[in-house]
Design an enzyme around this catalytic site. Structure first.
Site, mmCIF file in Angstrom:
data_model
loop_
_atom_site.group_PDB
_atom_site.id
_atom_site.type_symbol
_atom_site.label_atom_id
_atom_site.label_comp_id
_atom_site.label_asym_id
_atom_site.label_seq_id
_atom_site.Cartn_x
_atom_site.Cartn_y
_atom_site.Cartn_z
ATOM 1 C CD GLU A 89 22.606 -21.324 33.115
ATOM 2 O OE1 GLU A 89 22.227 -20.396 33.831
ATOM 3 O OE2 GLU A 89 21.872 -21.873 32.280
ATOM 4 C CB CYS A 102 20.996 -28.992 28.073
ATOM 5 S SG CYS A 102 20.731 -27.330 27.469
ATOM 6 C CB CYS A 109 23.547 -15.245 24.300
ATOM 7 S SG CYS A 109 23.034 -15.376 22.563
ATOM 8 C CB CYS A 113 16.077 -13.701 22.371
ATOM 9 S SG CYS A 113 16.900 -14.322 20.892
ATOM 10 C CB CYS A 116 16.445 -15.578 26.104
ATOM 11 S SG CYS A 116 17.887 -16.578 26.518
ATOM 12 C CB CYS A 329 18.016 -21.328 28.432
ATOM 13 S SG CYS A 329 19.026 -20.169 27.545
HETATM 14 N N1 SAH Z 1 20.861 -19.691 21.043
HETATM 15 C C1 SAH Z 1 20.239 -20.881 20.611
HETATM 16 C C2 SAH Z 1 20.359 -22.026 21.603
HETATM 17 C C3 SAH Z 1 20.244 -21.684 23.050
HETATM 18 S S1 SAH Z 1 18.648 -21.198 23.587
HETATM 19 C C4 SAH Z 1 18.778 -20.619 20.247
HETATM 20 O O1 SAH Z 1 18.296 -19.545 20.564
HETATM 21 O O2 SAH Z 1 18.187 -21.475 19.613
HETATM 22 C C5 SAH Z 1 17.779 -22.752 23.587
HETATM 23 C C6 SAH Z 1 16.274 -22.637 23.443
HETATM 24 O O3 SAH Z 1 15.695 -22.082 24.639
HETATM 25 C C7 SAH Z 1 15.834 -21.728 22.288
HETATM 26 O O4 SAH Z 1 14.831 -22.368 21.518
HETATM 27 C C8 SAH Z 1 15.296 -20.532 23.027
HETATM 28 O O5 SAH Z 1 14.390 -19.803 22.239
HETATM 29 C C9 SAH Z 1 14.683 -21.164 24.258
HETATM 30 N N2 SAH Z 1 14.388 -20.237 25.353
HETATM 31 C C10 SAH Z 1 15.054 -19.123 25.710
HETATM 32 N N3 SAH Z 1 14.434 -18.506 26.749
HETATM 33 C C11 SAH Z 1 13.358 -19.251 27.062
HETATM 34 C C12 SAH Z 1 12.317 -19.139 28.039
HETATM 35 N N4 SAH Z 1 12.280 -18.142 28.898
HETATM 36 N N5 SAH Z 1 11.370 -20.101 28.050
HETATM 37 C C13 SAH Z 1 11.415 -21.151 27.173
HETATM 38 N N6 SAH Z 1 12.365 -21.309 26.239
HETATM 39 C C14 SAH Z 1 13.329 -20.367 26.170
HETATM 40 FE FE1 SF4 Z 2 20.883 -16.190 22.742
HETATM 41 FE FE2 SF4 Z 2 18.871 -16.757 24.371
HETATM 42 FE FE3 SF4 Z 2 18.381 -15.781 21.929
HETATM 43 FE FE4 SF4 Z 2 19.329 -18.306 22.194
HETATM 44 S S1 SF4 Z 2 17.365 -17.525 22.916
HETATM 45 S S2 SF4 Z 2 20.025 -16.698 20.767
HETATM 46 S S3 SF4 Z 2 20.655 -18.030 24.002
HETATM 47 S S4 SF4 Z 2 19.449 -14.700 23.583
#
Ligand code: SAH
Ligand code: SF4
Length: 353
Positions: A89, A102, A109, A113, A116, A329
């Site tokens: 994306e 972005c 990934c 997390c 996410c 994301c």
């Molecule tokens: N992997 C990297 C960058 C991609 S994620 C990272 O984790 O930093 C980009 C941002 O989106 C990160 O700060 C992540 O914690 C946040 N993010 C992921 N899922 C989310 C959600 N459901 N609501 C809000 N922010 C989210």
């Molecule tokens: Fe990966 Fe999502 Fe965690 Fe960023 S927030 S490291 S994209 S799993």
């Protein structure tokens, strides 16, 4: 064969039989990167027969659009692929004073997390430098305005794809002409890679997804914390700042009753002491995680913010945009699973080195 990802020297090397290869390489690079040109026919300073050779044997970008959505607030989100079922994306974010975008660094990934959508969907592969830069150029072709800012906050963990990330950052600066200061890399907190990136001394902007000052909370949300806990990763960010003389920032995800408690706001103050940095609050974007995570209400966010501000911290808050098109994301790729196969979700963490 796609040309995006090759610099002017590499482009010239494709045509060893041409006497003017060096000049053609430079012209091609100018059209592809500076002008974001998508059609060889529009490269009018190239001889017609050369343009025909190019069109027959090469394509400019490997990217194809699977889905293109436009939000009422001007945000546009693309789901792209290279002719297979691996979708990633990128998002165009127009503001009054600038246009930002972005982009993704990986398809899926592996960091897992738990809040996410991307993390929950599993991992396919790293993107090449050409595929990373290709997202910028594709988005640039959608707008008359110049995209001046890039954030690596799409799918994937950029520091797991460090070699291609660095190559892409150099392209964005040297060939496309963006200021390094306008390039933001967000990381989940991989300590060895943060050190590695610091050695490059690129004056880019590094942001850490902190999300809690407490290891017991961060452990649950981000498996990476079990390898590099809060203190260790914050120390790595301090060192990064010292080495590069660039201020780092912290992303802080607010999940109702999980990360938004006053105790956590207070604990952030000594943790980040002496770092005159911005902390960016991100209210949770709802994803069906199966964990019952929810977005905190406005009062709760305001209270959290006030605690930090009273301690003299510089706080910003992410305003949600593109809500009607699932611009957050990983969300669009998630919705696309009917058409493309779901990835294997057995997340593999990188080994600690
Ligand atoms: N992997 C990297 C960058 C991609 S994620 C990272 O984790 O930093 C980009 C941002 O989106 C990160 O700060 C992540 O914690 C946040 N993010 C992921 N899922 C989310 C959600 N459901 N609501 C809000 N922010 C989210
Ligand atoms: Fe990966 Fe999502 Fe965690 Fe960023 S927030 S490291 S994209 S799993």
């Amino acid at each position: 064969m796609p040309l995006i990802g090759l610099d002017s020297v590499e482009l010239a090397a494709l045509f060893p039989d041409r006497k003017d290869a060096k000049m053609r390489g430079k012209q091609l690079a100018h059209h592809i990167y500076t002008r974001a040109e998508t059609d060889f026919n529009n490269m009018q300073d190239l001889p017609k027969d050369f343009r025909e050779v190019l069109a027959e044997n090469y394509k400019i970008s490997p990217l194809e659009i699977a889905t293109h959505r436009k939000s009422v607030d001007g945000v546009e989100k693309l789901l792209v692929h290279n002719g297979d079922n691996q979708v990633y994306e990128c998002v165009l974010l127009p503001y009054k004073d600038r246009v930002s975008c972005c982009i993704s660094s990986q398809v899926g990934c592996p960091m897992g997390c738990t809040f996410c959508a991307t993390g929950l969907g599993g991992f396919d592969r790293n993107l090449t430098a050409g595929e990373i830069v290709g997202q910028y150029l594709l988005l640039q072709s959608l707008t008359e305005r110049r995209i001046s800012h890039v954030v690596f906050m799409g799918m994937g963990e950029p520091l797991l794809n460090l070699k291609n990330l660095i190559k892409a950052l150099k392209f964005l600066h040297e060939d496309i002409g963006l200021s390094y200061r306008h390039l933001t890399v967000s990381t989940v907190g991989l300590v060895p890679q943060i050190k590695e990136l610091a050695k490059e001394r690129l004056p880019i902007h590094l942001a850490l997804s902190l999300h809690s000052p407490f290891d017991e909370v961060r452990d649950r949300l981000m498996p990476v914390n079990q390898k590099w806990p809060v203190r260790e990763v914050v120390r790595a960010m301090r060192d990064y700042q010292t080495t590069t003389s660039r201020k780092v920032t912290f992303e802080y995800l607010l999940i109702k009753d999980v990360t938004d408690t006053p105790e956590q706001a207070k604990a952030l103050i000594p943790l980040l002491k002496g770092m005159p940095n911005v902390i960016n609050l991100i209210p949770f974007n709802w994803v069906d995680t199966g964990n019952g995570f929810a977005r905190p209400d406005r009062d709760r966010v305001r209270h959290f913010r006030r605690i930090l501000e009273q301690a003299g911290m510089n706080v910003t808050e992410r305003t949600e945009r593109g809500h009607d098109i699932a611009a957050a994301c990983g969300q669009l790729a998630g919705q696309h699973q009917g058409k493309f196969a779901r990835r294997d979700s057995s997340a593999q963490l990188p080994q600690r080195s």
